[in-house]
Scaffold this motif. Structure first.
Motif: not given
Ligand SMILES: C[S@@+](CC[C@H](N)C(=O)[O-])C[C@H]1O[C@@H](n2cnc3c(N)ncnc32)[C@H](O)[C@@H]1O
Length: 216
Positions: A177-178, A157-158, A166-168
């Protein structure tokens, strides 16, 4: 006692059903391999486990090890680990992987499962320095983690300037949660351990990578 960060809150809440990850049918073959490979690697050794979580790997390694200390920074998964079969002789300790207390002692082997992916790129050296303060020269180190196959469940995701991703992730209670989750390449892993160990051996499984080396 370590202070709690965002990821630690996530693993505290997820602890009761964390082990679902080991029931995924596509992981069956890799897990069967690791369940026989890891005890063989650690047979007769004094093993320090980092971020043991609910003790899934602890229960398979401990019966083969001469002695084992399993650590995690979060109480909830550690409590579940203590209740596993086969871990009666394991010493469990609440400990931050970046600041492992001297009282843990010295080991001739170390294991971390699905942990390195959560270590920020800029903290890898800090983690390895903390770990290697507890390892005798020649100690056998094994790291395993998710390969990029895991991205089909949780896409990136980021991304930041260090190369962290990062994953959500949504928990069963509905909260989002990030979660920092990195996917280092073989070359990155070998470069990472260059100042700490020798004879790196890397393997790609279907869903996991495996890195073994000896402490310098
Ligand atoms: C993906 S789980 C891995 C659990 C277990 N090793 C396994 O393979 O099933 C990551 C673990 O890291 C722990 N953790 C998070 N931050 C930590 C830190 N700073 N030091 C040690 N453990 C930490 C979490 O509590 C969680 O149990």
């Amino acid at each position: 006692m370590p202070s709690r960060d965002e990821m630690q809150s996530y693993y505290a809440a997820r602890a009761p059903y964390y082990d679902d990850v080991y029931d995924k049918p596509e992981r069956r073959e890799d897990i069967a391999f690791l369940k026989s490979h890891l005890p063989a690697v650690f047979a007769g050794r004094k093993v320090l486990e980092i971020a043991c979580g609910t003790g899934y790997w602890t229960q398979h390694i401990a019966p083969a090890a001469a002695a084992m200390t399993a650590t995690d920074a979060v109480a909830q998964p550690l409590d579940l680990a203590r209740g596993r079969p086969g871990v009666g002789a394991v010493r469990f300790a609440l400990a931050d992987a970046y600041d492992l207390p001297e009282s843990l002692g010295t080991f001739d082997a170390a294991f971390a499962g699905l942990w390195l992916s959560h270590v920020p790129v800029e903290r890898r050296n800090e983690f390895l320095s903390s770990l290697h303060r507890h390892l005798a020269p020649g100690a056998k180190v094994v790291l395993i983690d998710n390969s990029e196959v895991q991205l089909k469940d949780f896409p990136i995701a980021e991304r930041d300037a260090h190369g962290n991703t990062w994953q959500m992730r949504r928990l069963k209670d509905g909260t989002m949660h990030r979660v920092l989750k990195n996917f280092p390449s073989r070359a990155e892993l070998e470069a990472m351990i260059a100042g700490f160990g020798v004879r790196p051996a890397y393997q790609d499984l279907q869903n996991f990578w495996l890195l073994e080396y000896e402490a310098a």
